[in-house]
Design a protein around this motif. Sequence first.
Motif, PDB file in Angstrom:
ATOM      1  N   GLU A  17       5.957   4.666-100.187  1.00  0.00           N
ATOM      2  CA  GLU A  17       6.007   3.371 -99.515  1.00  0.00           C
ATOM      3  C   GLU A  17       6.405   2.258-100.481  1.00  0.00           C
ATOM      4  O   GLU A  17       6.667   1.130-100.051  1.00  0.00           O
ATOM      5  CB  GLU A  17       4.641   3.066 -98.900  1.00  0.00           C
ATOM      6  CG  GLU A  17       4.246   4.068 -97.826  1.00  0.00           C
ATOM      7  CD  GLU A  17       2.799   3.920 -97.425  1.00  0.00           C
ATOM      8  OE1 GLU A  17       2.539   3.231 -96.405  1.00  0.00           O
ATOM      9  OE2 GLU A  17       1.924   4.478 -98.113  1.00  0.00           O
ATOM     10  N   PRO A  55      10.467  -1.313 -96.197  1.00  0.00           N
ATOM     11  CA  PRO A  55      10.369  -1.544 -94.754  1.00  0.00           C
ATOM     12  C   PRO A  55      10.511  -0.215 -94.008  1.00  0.00           C
ATOM     13  O   PRO A  55      11.431   0.562 -94.271  1.00  0.00           O
ATOM     14  CB  PRO A  55      11.549  -2.485 -94.470  1.00  0.00           C
ATOM     15  CG  PRO A  55      12.523  -2.212 -95.573  1.00  0.00           C
ATOM     16  CD  PRO A  55      11.713  -1.841 -96.776  1.00  0.00           C
ATOM     17  N   ALA A  56       9.593   0.064 -93.111  1.00  0.00           N
ATOM     18  CA  ALA A  56       9.621   1.278 -92.285  1.00  0.00           C
ATOM     19  C   ALA A  56       9.889   2.521 -93.135  1.00  0.00           C
ATOM     20  O   ALA A  56      10.898   3.212 -92.940  1.00  0.00           O
ATOM     21  CB  ALA A  56      10.678   1.136 -91.193  1.00  0.00           C
ATOM     22  N   PRO A  57       9.014   2.864 -94.097  1.00  0.00           N
ATOM     23  CA  PRO A  57       9.274   4.000 -94.982  1.00  0.00           C
ATOM     24  C   PRO A  57       9.413   5.330 -94.243  1.00  0.00           C
ATOM     25  O   PRO A  57      10.186   6.198 -94.657  1.00  0.00           O
ATOM     26  CB  PRO A  57       8.061   4.006 -95.918  1.00  0.00           C
ATOM     27  CG  PRO A  57       7.008   3.221 -95.206  1.00  0.00           C
ATOM     28  CD  PRO A  57       7.741   2.201 -94.419  1.00  0.00           C
ATOM     29  N   GLU A  58       8.673   5.500 -93.130  1.00  0.00           N
ATOM     30  CA  GLU A  58       8.797   6.768 -92.395  1.00  0.00           C
ATOM     31  C   GLU A  58      10.219   6.981 -91.907  1.00  0.00           C
ATOM     32  O   GLU A  58      10.778   8.072 -92.000  1.00  0.00           O
ATOM     33  CB  GLU A  58       7.820   6.781 -91.210  1.00  0.00           C
ATOM     34  CG  GLU A  58       6.354   6.745 -91.609  1.00  0.00           C
ATOM     35  CD  GLU A  58       5.859   5.345 -91.913  1.00  0.00           C
ATOM     36  OE1 GLU A  58       6.654   4.390 -91.773  1.00  0.00           O
ATOM     37  OE2 GLU A  58       4.690   5.202 -92.316  1.00  0.00           O
ATOM     38  N   THR A  59      10.822   5.906 -91.405  1.00  0.00           N
ATOM     39  CA  THR A  59      12.205   6.002 -90.924  1.00  0.00           C
ATOM     40  C   THR A  59      13.164   6.263 -92.071  1.00  0.00           C
ATOM     41  O   THR A  59      14.086   7.078 -91.965  1.00  0.00           O
ATOM     42  CB  THR A  59      12.597   4.696 -90.198  1.00  0.00           C
ATOM     43  OG1 THR A  59      11.688   4.458 -89.126  1.00  0.00           O
ATOM     44  CG2 THR A  59      14.015   4.783 -89.671  1.00  0.00           C
ATOM     45  N   ARG A  64      12.675   9.913 -93.244  1.00  0.00           N
ATOM     46  CA  ARG A  64      13.057  10.875 -92.216  1.00  0.00           C
ATOM     47  C   ARG A  64      14.574  11.015 -92.184  1.00  0.00           C
ATOM     48  O   ARG A  64      15.111  12.109 -92.050  1.00  0.00           O
ATOM     49  CB  ARG A  64      12.542  10.419 -90.846  1.00  0.00           C
ATOM     50  CG  ARG A  64      12.665  11.499 -89.767  1.00  0.00           C
ATOM     51  CD  ARG A  64      12.173  10.994 -88.420  1.00  0.00           C
ATOM     52  NE  ARG A  64      10.825  10.457 -88.501  1.00  0.00           N
ATOM     53  CZ  ARG A  64      10.491   9.213 -88.187  1.00  0.00           C
ATOM     54  NH1 ARG A  64      11.427   8.362 -87.769  1.00  0.00           N
ATOM     55  NH2 ARG A  64       9.246   8.796 -88.270  1.00  0.00           N
TER      56      ARG A  64
END
Length: 358
Positions: free
Chosen positions: A74, A334-338, A341
Amino acid sequence: MRIAIVTDAWLPQVNGVVRTLDTVRGELVAMGHEVEMFGPDRFRTWPCPTYPEIRLALLPARRLASLLAAFAPEAIHIATEGPLGIAARRLCVRRKLPFTTAYHTRFPEYVRARFLFPTAWTYAIMRRFHGPSSGIMVSTDSIRSDLAARGFRNIRPWTRGVDLELFHPRPPGATLQDGDRPIWLYVGRVAVEKNIEAFLALDLPGRKWVVGGGPLLPKYVARYPNIRFTGQQQGEQLAALYRAADVFVFPSRTDTFGLVLLEALASGLPVAAYPVPGPRDVIGNAPVGALNDDLRAAALMALDADRAACRAHAARYSWRHTAEVFFANLVPLPAPETVWRAAAPQSAGSGSPAPNRA
C-alpha cells in the motif's frame, strides 16, 4: 499498512543504512504494520566494483516487479540509488505509482573519492533519480539545506535513533584494564570515503582502536602496526568497546548523519569530529565533544567533555520516533488492490527466491 522497502543495502551488510532500515522495520511491525524488504538477498548478485564485500542485484527489474505484485504493498519506499532502487523507480514511474526515497549517503562525494568523478555530474544524476519522488527523506537540516540549494525538491525530515539499552556508559568507578590511555576509538567502514586516514595519522597520546571492516583494512593493518584493528563487531562486543574508550573520533566529511555518533554518546563517549553535516547536526553546541577543522585539536578538547552529558544528549533520540516519522512521510498508493490486480499477470514465475550467488 503493507509497506514495501526496496534497498540495495541489506543484510548481511553491516553499515548505518542497514541498521537504520532493520531497526525501523522492527518498530513498524511492532506498531502493527506489515513490512517486506526487497534486498539483494532475494536476487542473483554480483560484487560491487572496488567493494566486493557488497553484493548488488543483477538485472533485478523483472523479478522485482513480480515480487512487488505478489506482496501488493500500500506504500513503496526506495531506500537506495543502486540497481534495485533504479528498477523500483522505473516501475513506479511507468505505472504512475507514488513512492518515497531517502538520501542516506552523500553519494557524489563517495564517487569523487573513489573515481575522481565530478560531484556536479553525480548530483545531476541524483536529482534525476529522486525527481519523481513524493518525498526525499533526509536525516539532518544541513543535508536538507544542501540538497535544496542543489535543486532537489519534496525534501522531508527523517531523524535517527539509538538503542539505549545496548549502548550505555560504563559504571562509575569502573576499573579499566587497558593501559596506555587515553583510548581513541573509530567505528565504521575502513574505506576511502570515510577519510579514516585523517584519524590513523594523528599524533595523539595513548592508543587508537579501529572497529570495522572494508577494502582498505589489510593495507592499514600493515601500515599502522601500533593501532588495534578489531574487524567488524556487533551487539555487546561493540558496545563494550565504546564503553572502554575515552574519545570517539569521527573523521568522515561525507556522512549524512553517522549512527555511530549516537552509539558513542549513548555509551557516555564524547565525540571529536570535523564541523560538517552530520556531526554539526548531532553535536551542535552541546558540551558532548568538540568540532574543529583541526581533528587533533578536537580530539584533545573532547577529553574534557562530561560523559553524563553525552548520555543525556543521546537519550533524545528514539527509534520509535524515527519509525513514526518514516511512516508519516510515506505516500499511500491510490486503490492498491486495483493497481496490483492489474499487475498480477506480470507476476508469473515469482516462485521461491533466486539464490544469492556469492
